[in-house]
Design a protein around this motif. Structure first.
Motif, PDB file in Angstrom:
ATOM      1  N   ARG A   9       0.854  -1.199   0.000  1.00 48.78           N
ATOM      2  CA  ARG A   9       0.000   0.000   0.000  1.00 48.78           C
ATOM      3  C   ARG A   9       0.884   1.240   0.000  1.00 48.78           C
ATOM      4  NH1 ARG A   9      -1.886   2.576   4.531  1.00 48.78           N
ATOM      5  NH2 ARG A   9      -1.150   0.813   5.752  1.00 48.78           N
ATOM      6  N   ARG A  10       0.487   2.241  -0.770  1.00 49.19           N
ATOM      7  CA  ARG A  10       1.255   3.482  -0.890  1.00 49.19           C
ATOM      8  C   ARG A  10       0.438   4.654  -0.384  1.00 49.19           C
ATOM      9  NH1 ARG A  10       5.274   2.657  -5.048  1.00 49.19           N
ATOM     10  NH2 ARG A  10       5.229   4.836  -5.714  1.00 49.19           N
ATOM     11  N   GLU A  11       1.108   5.573   0.270  1.00 48.81           N
ATOM     12  CA  GLU A  11       0.440   6.815   0.631  1.00 48.81           C
ATOM     13  C   GLU A  11       1.400   7.969   0.384  1.00 48.81           C
ATOM     14  OE1 GLU A  11      -0.247   7.670   4.998  1.00 48.81           O
ATOM     15  OE2 GLU A  11       0.083   5.506   5.126  1.00 48.81           O
ATOM     16  N   GLU A  12       0.842   9.061  -0.109  1.00 51.55           N
ATOM     17  CA  GLU A  12       1.638  10.231  -0.454  1.00 51.55           C
ATOM     18  C   GLU A  12       1.328  11.380   0.492  1.00 51.55           C
ATOM     19  OE1 GLU A  12       1.669  11.347  -4.591  1.00 51.55           O
ATOM     20  OE2 GLU A  12       1.333   9.259  -5.197  1.00 51.55           O
ATOM     21  N   HIS A  13       2.388  12.073   0.886  1.00 48.35           N
ATOM     22  CA  HIS A  13       2.246  13.238   1.758  1.00 48.35           C
ATOM     23  C   HIS A  13       3.257  14.286   1.323  1.00 48.35           C
ATOM     24  CE1 HIS A  13      -0.488  11.215   4.470  1.00 48.35           C
ATOM     25  NE2 HIS A  13       0.336  10.178   4.471  1.00 48.35           N
ATOM     26  N   GLU A  14       2.918  15.532   1.573  1.00 54.10           N
ATOM     27  CA  GLU A  14       3.819  16.638   1.251  1.00 54.10           C
ATOM     28  C   GLU A  14       4.455  17.142   2.527  1.00 54.10           C
ATOM     29  OE1 GLU A  14       3.262  19.341  -1.622  1.00 54.10           O
ATOM     30  OE2 GLU A  14       2.023  18.071  -2.875  1.00 54.10           O
ATOM     31  N   GLY A  15       5.712  17.529   2.409  1.00 51.66           N
ATOM     32  CA  GLY A  15       6.412  18.125   3.533  1.00 51.66           C
ATOM     33  C   GLY A  15       6.896  19.511   3.160  1.00 51.66           C
ATOM     34  N   SER A  16       7.237  20.268   4.149  1.00 51.72           N
ATOM     35  CA  SER A  16       7.771  21.611   3.940  1.00 51.72           C
ATOM     36  C   SER A  16       9.280  21.532   3.777  1.00 51.72           C
ATOM     37  CB  SER A  16       7.457  22.499   5.144  1.00 51.72           C
ATOM     38  OG  SER A  16       6.076  22.557   5.366  1.00 51.72           O
ATOM     39  N   ASP A  17       9.836  22.450   3.041  1.00 51.55           N
ATOM     40  CA  ASP A  17      11.270  22.508   2.841  1.00 51.55           C
ATOM     41  C   ASP A  17      11.971  22.536   4.202  1.00 51.55           C
ATOM     42  OD1 ASP A  17      13.408  22.603   0.988  1.00 51.55           O
ATOM     43  OD2 ASP A  17      13.648  24.755   1.338  1.00 51.55           O
ATOM     44  N   GLY A  18      12.920  21.620   4.407  1.00 49.57           N
ATOM     45  CA  GLY A  18      13.658  21.550   5.660  1.00 49.57           C
ATOM     46  C   GLY A  18      13.039  20.670   6.719  1.00 49.57           C
ATOM     47  N   ALA A  55      18.451   6.467  -3.630  1.00 46.45           N
ATOM     48  CA  ALA A  55      19.565   6.339  -2.682  1.00 46.45           C
ATOM     49  C   ALA A  55      20.622   7.428  -2.845  1.00 46.45           C
ATOM     50  CB  ALA A  55      20.194   4.956  -2.798  1.00 46.45           C
ATOM     51  N   GLN A  56      20.873   7.856  -4.053  1.00 43.86           N
ATOM     52  CA  GLN A  56      21.892   8.887  -4.283  1.00 43.86           C
ATOM     53  C   GLN A  56      21.379  10.295  -3.995  1.00 43.86           C
ATOM     54  OE1 GLN A  56      25.035   8.012  -4.876  1.00 43.86           O
ATOM     55  NE2 GLN A  56      24.292   5.910  -4.715  1.00 43.86           N
ATOM     56  N   SER A  57      20.099  10.438  -3.727  1.00 40.90           N
ATOM     57  CA  SER A  57      19.508  11.756  -3.492  1.00 40.90           C
ATOM     58  C   SER A  57      19.559  12.201  -2.039  1.00 40.90           C
ATOM     59  CB  SER A  57      18.047  11.762  -3.945  1.00 40.90           C
ATOM     60  OG  SER A  57      17.968  11.474  -5.315  1.00 40.90           O
ATOM     61  N   VAL A  58      19.887  11.280  -1.158  1.00 39.59           N
ATOM     62  CA  VAL A  58      19.944  11.618   0.267  1.00 39.59           C
ATOM     63  C   VAL A  58      21.400  11.746   0.705  1.00 39.59           C
ATOM     64  CG1 VAL A  58      17.722  10.563   0.819  1.00 39.59           C
ATOM     65  CG2 VAL A  58      19.781   9.180   0.944  1.00 39.59           C
ATOM     66  N   PRO A  59      21.654  12.594   1.695  1.00 41.56           N
ATOM     67  CA  PRO A  59      23.032  12.753   2.183  1.00 41.56           C
ATOM     68  C   PRO A  59      23.583  11.442   2.758  1.00 41.56           C
ATOM     69  CG  PRO A  59      21.574  14.423   3.114  1.00 41.56           C
ATOM     70  CD  PRO A  59      20.714  13.447   2.396  1.00 41.56           C
ATOM     71  N   THR A  60      24.863  11.342   2.786  1.00 42.20           N
ATOM     72  CA  THR A  60      25.539  10.178   3.359  1.00 42.20           C
ATOM     73  C   THR A  60      25.224  10.074   4.852  1.00 42.20           C
ATOM     74  OG1 THR A  60      27.326  10.526   1.784  1.00 42.20           O
ATOM     75  CG2 THR A  60      27.810   9.099   3.641  1.00 42.20           C
ATOM     76  N   LYS A  61      25.128   8.848   5.343  1.00 42.29           N
ATOM     77  CA  LYS A  61      24.875   8.619   6.765  1.00 42.29           C
ATOM     78  C   LYS A  61      26.047   9.132   7.594  1.00 42.29           C
ATOM     79  CE  LYS A  61      23.671   4.201   5.620  1.00 42.29           C
ATOM     80  NZ  LYS A  61      23.602   2.773   5.808  1.00 42.29           N
ATOM     81  N   THR A  62      25.727   9.671   8.744  1.00 42.84           N
ATOM     82  CA  THR A  62      26.771  10.037   9.702  1.00 42.84           C
ATOM     83  C   THR A  62      27.135   8.793  10.511  1.00 42.84           C
ATOM     84  OG1 THR A  62      25.192  10.592  11.438  1.00 42.84           O
ATOM     85  CG2 THR A  62      25.851  12.386   9.921  1.00 42.84           C
ATOM     86  N   ARG A  90      14.472  20.104  -2.565  1.00 47.86           N
ATOM     87  CA  ARG A  90      14.431  19.858  -4.011  1.00 47.86           C
ATOM     88  C   ARG A  90      14.976  18.461  -4.357  1.00 47.86           C
ATOM     89  NH1 ARG A  90      18.242  23.055  -7.675  1.00 47.86           N
ATOM     90  NH2 ARG A  90      18.867  23.562  -5.580  1.00 47.86           N
ATOM     91  N   GLU A  91      16.056  18.045  -3.691  1.00 45.17           N
ATOM     92  CA  GLU A  91      16.669  16.750  -3.997  1.00 45.17           C
ATOM     93  C   GLU A  91      15.797  15.565  -3.619  1.00 45.17           C
ATOM     94  OE1 GLU A  91      18.078  18.715  -1.417  1.00 45.17           O
ATOM     95  OE2 GLU A  91      19.012  20.035  -2.882  1.00 45.17           O
ATOM     96  N   THR A  92      14.919  15.768  -2.649  1.00 40.87           N
ATOM     97  CA  THR A  92      14.090  14.657  -2.164  1.00 40.87           C
ATOM     98  C   THR A  92      12.616  14.785  -2.550  1.00 40.87           C
ATOM     99  OG1 THR A  92      13.828  15.783  -0.037  1.00 40.87           O
ATOM    100  CG2 THR A  92      15.612  14.146  -0.208  1.00 40.87           C
ATOM    101  N   ASP A  93      12.297  15.732  -3.408  1.00 37.04           N
ATOM    102  CA  ASP A  93      10.912  15.912  -3.843  1.00 37.04           C
ATOM    103  C   ASP A  93      10.445  14.675  -4.598  1.00 37.04           C
ATOM    104  OD1 ASP A  93       8.461  17.135  -4.290  1.00 37.04           O
ATOM    105  OD2 ASP A  93       9.146  18.114  -6.132  1.00 37.04           O
ATOM    106  N   GLY A  94       9.468  13.966  -4.052  1.00 35.07           N
ATOM    107  CA  GLY A  94       8.950  12.745  -4.663  1.00 35.07           C
ATOM    108  C   GLY A  94       9.618  11.476  -4.183  1.00 35.07           C
ATOM    109  N   ILE A  95      10.503  11.572  -3.196  1.00 33.38           N
ATOM    110  CA  ILE A  95      11.253  10.406  -2.703  1.00 33.38           C
ATOM    111  C   ILE A  95      10.307   9.271  -2.309  1.00 33.38           C
ATOM    112  CG2 ILE A  95      11.339  11.211  -0.299  1.00 33.38           C
ATOM    113  CD1 ILE A  95      14.257  10.106  -0.243  1.00 33.38           C
TER     114      ILE A  95
END
Length: 104
Positions: A9-18, A55-62, A90-95
Motif C-alpha cells: 500500500r502506498r500513501e503520499e504526503h507533502e512536507g515543507s522545505d527543511g 539512494a543517491q539523493s539523500v546525504p551520506t549517513k553520519t 528539491r533533492e528529495t521531492d517525490g522520494i
C-alpha cells in the motif's frame, strides 16, 4: 513523498522545505514510523528503506546514524536510513520510502 507499506500500500504526503521525513510521517500518522525520540537520533524507531532509485539523493549517513541503525528491529540493508535524518527539499521531492515490517 511516497511511503510504501510492507503490504505494498502506498500513501503520499507533502512536507515543507527543511522538514524531516520522520516529522512528515508522524504528523500524517503513517503507520510503521514511530519517531519515539522526536528526531534526536537516539531511538531508531524511524528506520526506513530508501528506494534504490533515490539512494543517491539523500546525504551520506553520519557515524551516529550508522551506530543507531545497528539496533533497529528489522535487519538494516544498504538502503536503511533513519528518516529523522532525511529532510524535505528539491533533492528529495517525490522520494519513495519503504517502511519496515517491524519497528521497536
Amino acid at each position: 513523498m511516497v511511503f510504501v507499506h510492507p503490504d505494498g500500500r502506498r500513501e503520499e504526503h507533502e512536507g515543507s522545505d527543511g522538514q524531516s521525513v520522520m516529522r512528515v510521517a508522524t504528523s500524517n500518522l503513517v503507520s510503521g514510523i514511530i519517531g519515539e525520540c522526536g528526531g534526536d537520533l537516539s531511538c531508531a524507531t524511524c528506520h526506513v528503506f530508501v528506494d534504490a532509485a533515490w539512494a543517491q539523493s539523500v546525504p551520506t549517513k553520519t557515524a551516529a546514524e550508522d551506530d543507531m541503525l545497528a539496533v533497529t528491529a528489522e535487519e538494516p540493508t544498504e538502503f536503511s536510513r533513519l528518516c529523522c535524518q532525511i529532510y524535505c527539499g528539491r533533492e528529495t521531492d517525490g522520494i519513495v520510502i519503504h517502511i519496515p515490517r517491524i519497528q521497536r
